[in-house]
Motif scaffolding. Structure first.
Motif, PDB file in Angstrom:
ATOM      1  N   GLY A 196      56.916 -21.395 -25.895  1.00 19.14           N
ATOM      2  CA  GLY A 196      57.710 -21.845 -26.995  1.00 19.14           C
ATOM      3  C   GLY A 196      58.305 -21.523 -27.486  1.00 19.14           C
ATOM      4  O   GLY A 196      59.077 -20.127 -26.532  1.00 19.14           O
ATOM      5  N   SER A 197      58.476 -21.540 -28.826  1.00 24.03           N
ATOM      6  CA  SER A 197      59.458 -21.081 -29.882  1.00 24.03           C
ATOM      7  C   SER A 197      59.768 -19.592 -30.362  1.00 24.03           C
ATOM      8  O   SER A 197      60.746 -19.461 -30.417  1.00 24.03           O
ATOM      9  CB  SER A 197      59.435 -22.190 -31.011  1.00 24.03           C
ATOM     10  OG  SER A 197      58.807 -22.009 -31.533  1.00 24.03           O
ATOM     11  N   LEU A 198      58.748 -19.404 -30.083  1.00 21.05           N
ATOM     12  CA  LEU A 198      58.720 -18.318 -30.609  1.00 21.05           C
ATOM     13  C   LEU A 198      58.656 -16.876 -28.763  1.00 21.05           C
ATOM     14  O   LEU A 198      58.604 -15.327 -28.843  1.00 21.05           O
ATOM     15  CB  LEU A 198      57.067 -17.519 -30.938  1.00 21.05           C
ATOM     16  CG  LEU A 198      57.099 -18.299 -32.712  1.00 21.05           C
ATOM     17  CD1 LEU A 198      56.012 -18.009 -32.806  1.00 21.05           C
ATOM     18  CD2 LEU A 198      58.425 -17.927 -33.287  1.00 21.05           C
ATOM     19  N   ALA A 199      58.553 -17.624 -27.935  1.00 19.94           N
ATOM     20  CA  ALA A 199      59.243 -16.859 -26.889  1.00 19.94           C
ATOM     21  C   ALA A 199      59.929 -15.885 -26.364  1.00 19.94           C
ATOM     22  O   ALA A 199      59.594 -14.733 -26.327  1.00 19.94           O
ATOM     23  CB  ALA A 199      58.921 -17.606 -25.605  1.00 19.94           C
ATOM     24  N   PRO A 200      60.796 -16.440 -26.736  1.00 19.07           N
ATOM     25  CA  PRO A 200      61.997 -15.092 -26.500  1.00 19.07           C
ATOM     26  C   PRO A 200      61.981 -13.808 -28.046  1.00 19.07           C
ATOM     27  O   PRO A 200      62.311 -12.874 -26.776  1.00 19.07           O
ATOM     28  CB  PRO A 200      63.579 -16.201 -27.590  1.00 19.07           C
ATOM     29  CG  PRO A 200      63.526 -17.818 -27.008  1.00 19.07           C
ATOM     30  CD  PRO A 200      61.525 -17.114 -27.339  1.00 19.07           C
ATOM     31  N   PHE A 201      61.098 -13.897 -28.668  1.00 19.45           N
ATOM     32  CA  PHE A 201      60.781 -13.166 -29.881  1.00 19.45           C
ATOM     33  C   PHE A 201      59.695 -12.277 -28.394  1.00 19.45           C
ATOM     34  O   PHE A 201      60.358 -10.921 -28.449  1.00 19.45           O
ATOM     35  CB  PHE A 201      60.580 -13.426 -31.002  1.00 19.45           C
ATOM     36  CG  PHE A 201      61.953 -14.300 -31.808  1.00 19.45           C
ATOM     37  CD1 PHE A 201      62.966 -13.172 -32.373  1.00 19.45           C
ATOM     38  CD2 PHE A 201      62.085 -15.574 -31.460  1.00 19.45           C
ATOM     39  CE1 PHE A 201      63.707 -14.179 -32.878  1.00 19.45           C
ATOM     40  CE2 PHE A 201      62.388 -16.422 -32.157  1.00 19.45           C
ATOM     41  CZ  PHE A 201      63.887 -15.434 -32.592  1.00 19.45           C
ATOM     42  N   PHE A 202      59.126 -12.877 -28.114  1.00 17.94           N
ATOM     43  CA  PHE A 202      58.031 -12.163 -27.616  1.00 17.94           C
ATOM     44  C   PHE A 202      58.136 -11.430 -26.967  1.00 17.94           C
ATOM     45  O   PHE A 202      57.870 -10.487 -26.372  1.00 17.94           O
ATOM     46  CB  PHE A 202      56.890 -13.723 -27.068  1.00 17.94           C
ATOM     47  CG  PHE A 202      55.655 -12.928 -26.269  1.00 17.94           C
ATOM     48  CD1 PHE A 202      54.530 -12.707 -26.892  1.00 17.94           C
ATOM     49  CD2 PHE A 202      55.763 -12.829 -25.226  1.00 17.94           C
ATOM     50  CE1 PHE A 202      53.331 -12.104 -26.434  1.00 17.94           C
ATOM     51  CE2 PHE A 202      54.141 -12.304 -24.893  1.00 17.94           C
ATOM     52  CZ  PHE A 202      53.038 -11.760 -25.697  1.00 17.94           C
ATOM     53  N   TRP A 203      59.129 -11.915 -25.815  1.00 14.81           N
ATOM     54  CA  TRP A 203      59.682 -11.246 -23.912  1.00 14.81           C
ATOM     55  C   TRP A 203      60.586 -10.660 -24.268  1.00 14.81           C
ATOM     56  O   TRP A 203      60.231  -9.211 -24.244  1.00 14.81           O
ATOM     57  CB  TRP A 203      60.093 -12.751 -23.229  1.00 14.81           C
ATOM     58  CG  TRP A 203      58.691 -13.136 -22.732  1.00 14.81           C
ATOM     59  CD1 TRP A 203      58.431 -14.694 -23.174  1.00 14.81           C
ATOM     60  CD2 TRP A 203      57.432 -12.939 -22.051  1.00 14.81           C
ATOM     61  NE1 TRP A 203      57.036 -15.061 -22.336  1.00 14.81           N
ATOM     62  CE2 TRP A 203      56.137 -13.956 -21.772  1.00 14.81           C
ATOM     63  CE3 TRP A 203      56.990 -11.031 -21.856  1.00 14.81           C
ATOM     64  CZ2 TRP A 203      55.174 -13.872 -21.439  1.00 14.81           C
ATOM     65  CZ3 TRP A 203      55.884 -10.937 -20.884  1.00 14.81           C
ATOM     66  CH2 TRP A 203      55.409 -12.761 -20.159  1.00 14.81           C
ATOM     67  N   GLY A 204      61.714 -10.621 -25.680  1.00 18.22           N
ATOM     68  CA  GLY A 204      63.195 -10.088 -26.061  1.00 18.22           C
ATOM     69  C   GLY A 204      62.533  -8.849 -26.769  1.00 18.22           C
ATOM     70  O   GLY A 204      62.923  -7.449 -26.141  1.00 18.22           O
ATOM     71  N   LEU A 205      61.467  -9.035 -28.172  1.00 19.32           N
ATOM     72  CA  LEU A 205      61.454  -8.418 -28.780  1.00 19.32           C
ATOM     73  C   LEU A 205      60.533  -7.365 -28.750  1.00 19.32           C
ATOM     74  O   LEU A 205      60.362  -6.134 -28.455  1.00 19.32           O
ATOM     75  CB  LEU A 205      61.680  -8.165 -30.077  1.00 19.32           C
ATOM     76  CG  LEU A 205      62.585  -8.350 -30.932  1.00 19.32           C
ATOM     77  CD1 LEU A 205      62.909  -9.242 -32.453  1.00 19.32           C
ATOM     78  CD2 LEU A 205      64.333  -7.493 -30.600  1.00 19.32           C
ATOM     79  N   LEU A 206      59.311  -8.494 -28.572  1.00 20.34           N
ATOM     80  CA  LEU A 206      57.333  -7.728 -28.268  1.00 20.34           C
ATOM     81  C   LEU A 206      57.739  -6.553 -26.639  1.00 20.34           C
ATOM     82  O   LEU A 206      57.692  -5.202 -26.551  1.00 20.34           O
ATOM     83  CB  LEU A 206      56.610  -8.338 -28.332  1.00 20.34           C
ATOM     84  CG  LEU A 206      55.660  -7.631 -27.779  1.00 20.34           C
ATOM     85  CD1 LEU A 206      54.767  -7.132 -29.331  1.00 20.34           C
ATOM     86  CD2 LEU A 206      54.227  -8.704 -28.924  1.00 20.34           C
ATOM     87  N   VAL A 207      57.820  -7.541 -26.097  1.00 17.69           N
ATOM     88  CA  VAL A 207      57.572  -6.720 -24.004  1.00 17.69           C
ATOM     89  C   VAL A 207      58.391  -5.858 -24.081  1.00 17.69           C
ATOM     90  O   VAL A 207      58.726  -4.802 -23.808  1.00 17.69           O
ATOM     91  CB  VAL A 207      56.865  -8.077 -23.102  1.00 17.69           C
ATOM     92  CG1 VAL A 207      56.807  -7.471 -22.378  1.00 17.69           C
ATOM     93  CG2 VAL A 207      55.868  -8.834 -24.089  1.00 17.69           C
ATOM     94  N   ALA A 208      59.722  -6.077 -24.295  1.00 20.18           N
ATOM     95  CA  ALA A 208      61.142  -5.928 -23.740  1.00 20.18           C
ATOM     96  C   ALA A 208      61.822  -4.667 -24.296  1.00 20.18           C
ATOM     97  O   ALA A 208      61.579  -3.108 -24.070  1.00 20.18           O
ATOM     98  CB  ALA A 208      61.950  -6.372 -22.632  1.00 20.18           C
ATOM     99  N   CYS A 209      61.673  -4.957 -25.587  1.00 16.01           N
ATOM    100  CA  CYS A 209      62.057  -3.727 -26.458  1.00 16.01           C
ATOM    101  C   CYS A 209      61.052  -3.163 -26.843  1.00 16.01           C
ATOM    102  O   CYS A 209      61.309  -1.926 -27.328  1.00 16.01           O
ATOM    103  CB  CYS A 209      62.750  -4.497 -27.720  1.00 16.01           C
ATOM    104  SG  CYS A 209      63.907  -3.095 -29.190  1.00 16.01           S
ATOM    105  N   GLY A 210      60.053  -3.602 -27.577  1.00 17.63           N
ATOM    106  CA  GLY A 210      58.991  -2.783 -28.208  1.00 17.63           C
ATOM    107  C   GLY A 210      57.868  -1.898 -27.075  1.00 17.63           C
ATOM    108  O   GLY A 210      57.397  -0.771 -27.363  1.00 17.63           O
ATOM    109  N   LEU A 211      57.401  -2.491 -25.903  1.00 19.18           N
ATOM    110  CA  LEU A 211      56.676  -1.647 -24.379  1.00 19.18           C
ATOM    111  C   LEU A 211      57.058  -1.003 -23.747  1.00 19.18           C
ATOM    112  O   LEU A 211      57.108  -0.003 -23.314  1.00 19.18           O
ATOM    113  CB  LEU A 211      55.504  -3.161 -23.938  1.00 19.18           C
ATOM    114  CG  LEU A 211      54.652  -3.579 -24.967  1.00 19.18           C
ATOM    115  CD1 LEU A 211      54.322  -4.707 -24.399  1.00 19.18           C
ATOM    116  CD2 LEU A 211      53.774  -1.809 -25.869  1.00 19.18           C
ATOM    117  N   VAL A 212      58.483  -1.883 -23.178  1.00 12.67           N
ATOM    118  CA  VAL A 212      58.440  -1.354 -21.988  1.00 12.67           C
ATOM    119  C   VAL A 212      60.107  -0.401 -21.925  1.00 12.67           C
ATOM    120  O   VAL A 212      60.137   0.432 -21.343  1.00 12.67           O
ATOM    121  CB  VAL A 212      59.813  -2.405 -21.068  1.00 12.67           C
ATOM    122  CG1 VAL A 212      60.701  -2.277 -19.626  1.00 12.67           C
ATOM    123  CG2 VAL A 212      58.875  -3.927 -20.299  1.00 12.67           C
ATOM    124  N   VAL A 213      61.100  -0.351 -22.956  1.00 14.86           N
ATOM    125  CA  VAL A 213      61.799   0.714 -23.182  1.00 14.86           C
ATOM    126  C   VAL A 213      61.431   1.515 -23.807  1.00 14.86           C
ATOM    127  O   VAL A 213      61.664   3.141 -23.700  1.00 14.86           O
ATOM    128  CB  VAL A 213      63.335   0.188 -24.470  1.00 14.86           C
ATOM    129  CG1 VAL A 213      63.596   1.415 -25.308  1.00 14.86           C
ATOM    130  CG2 VAL A 213      63.648  -1.229 -23.996  1.00 14.86           C
TER     131      VAL A 213
END
Length: 333
Positions: free
Chosen positions: A253-270
């Motif tokens: 939904g509307s929070l998905a860009p922040f979830f996948w971009g900031l939380l998952v990619a930036c906060g976990l993968v990096v």
């Protein structure tokens, strides 16, 4: 437009983040003290002061959310209510502030020298006293980290929060972001004091283990909410639809860009990638290169950004269940 939680503002979200970071940073610094006190004294001491500052600022932000912040000074009245999570949090935060400050005074090089100079007879007991204080502070820091999740879990009628997976997720994230803060401190102080390879391996290995664990808990948390499997004692009725809606808001939904971009990619993968690089390249050298420090800093900053995003997303997606409508539906179904 998807309904979002609007009762809790940005101050509680930052408190949940800063309280968790402070608790996690003290635990990480305590690990350095217990494994290599002299070699990591500057980094551990600065990290403990940073942990104290994070927890203190977080508590001030929480007080500022009150309609009358001055009444927050009467928090001591909550200390006697043994059945309240507020009592648990108040005692844990207060005792943690004291333990953080006392430990930082004994660990930091300048204040440590001042204490021994002022009380030379204390030198024989300094090691034992410091160890006890650090261990007590780590235990209290763990309580603070768990409490940041229990505070939301105890709010009735919010399916996304009414699960034991939330304090588990917040606790792991607190440890992860705490290690990240210590890594930032170590990079800043790199010119003055380098951590030994053993201490660097301890930090980088902790990041890898914590990120993998956080990914697993986050995945389980999201899957549970998508399936509507909410069985907490704080969830009145059967608000499965609301839990699913909250999870969908996060993932698609509307929070998905922040979830996948900031939380998952930036906060976990990096951070995971940066920690693996540090283990493979940086920890094999006695003195890491500038590039290794840059990679470590990028991973740590990413972890901090992802941890902060997690708290804001969980708060925003915490929609209250329509308990009246749900009860009526169950009555006539």
């Amino acid at each position: 437009m998807e309904p979002m939680q609007t009762i809790w503002g940005w101050q509680p979200a930052l408190y949940l983040f800063l309280g968790g970071v402070g608790a996690g940073a003290f635990i990480a610094a305590g690990m350095l003290v217990l494994t290599d006190r002299e070699g990591s004294r500057s980094v551990a001491g600065a990290s403990m002061w940073a942990a104290l500052g994070c927890l203190g600022v977080g508590l001030l932000l929480l007080l500022s959310e009150l309609t009358n912040p001055v009444r927050g000074l009467l928090l001591w009245q909550s200390f006697s209510n043994g059945s309240s999570w507020m009592t648990f949090g108040a005692w844990a935060a207060l005792l943690a502030l004291v333990a953080f400050a006392a430990s930082a005074l004994l660990v930091t090089r300048t204040t440590h020298a001042f204490v021994l100079k002022r009380w030379p007879t204390f030198a024989a007991r300094e090691h034992a006293v410091c160890t006890v204080l650090v261990c007590a502070g780590m235990a209290l820091a763990t309580c603070v980290a768990v409490y940041t999740g229990m505070l939301l879990m105890s709010v009735p009628g919010v399916p996304l929060w009414n699960t034991l997976l939330l304090p588990c997720l917040f606790t792991v994230s607190a440890l992860d972001t705490g290690v990240a803060l210590v890594e930032v401190v170590s990079v800043v102080l790199a010119k003055r004091e380098e951590l030994e390879a053993r201490s660097r391996r301890l930090l980088e290995g902790s990041v890898v283990a914590l990120v993998v664990l956080e990914i697993a808990v986050l995945l389980l948390f999201v899957q549970t909410m998508l399936a509507g499997n909410v069985t907490s004692a704080w969830s009145l009725g059967s608000p499965a639809a609301t839990a699913t809606m909250s999870a969908q808001m996060l993932t698609t939904g509307s929070l998905a860009p922040f979830f996948w971009g900031l939380l998952v990619a930036c906060g976990l993968v990096v951070p995971l990638a940066a920690a693996l690089v540090g283990l493979v390249v940086g920890c094999k050298r006695e003195r890491p290169s500038t590039a290794v420090h840059v990679v470590a800093a990028v991973g740590a900053i990413g972890a901090l950004a992802g941890g902060c995003t997690l708290r804001f997303l969980v708060l925003l997606a915490g929609v209250h269940a329509d308990l009246v409508a749900d009860s009526v539906t169950r009555l006539f179904s």
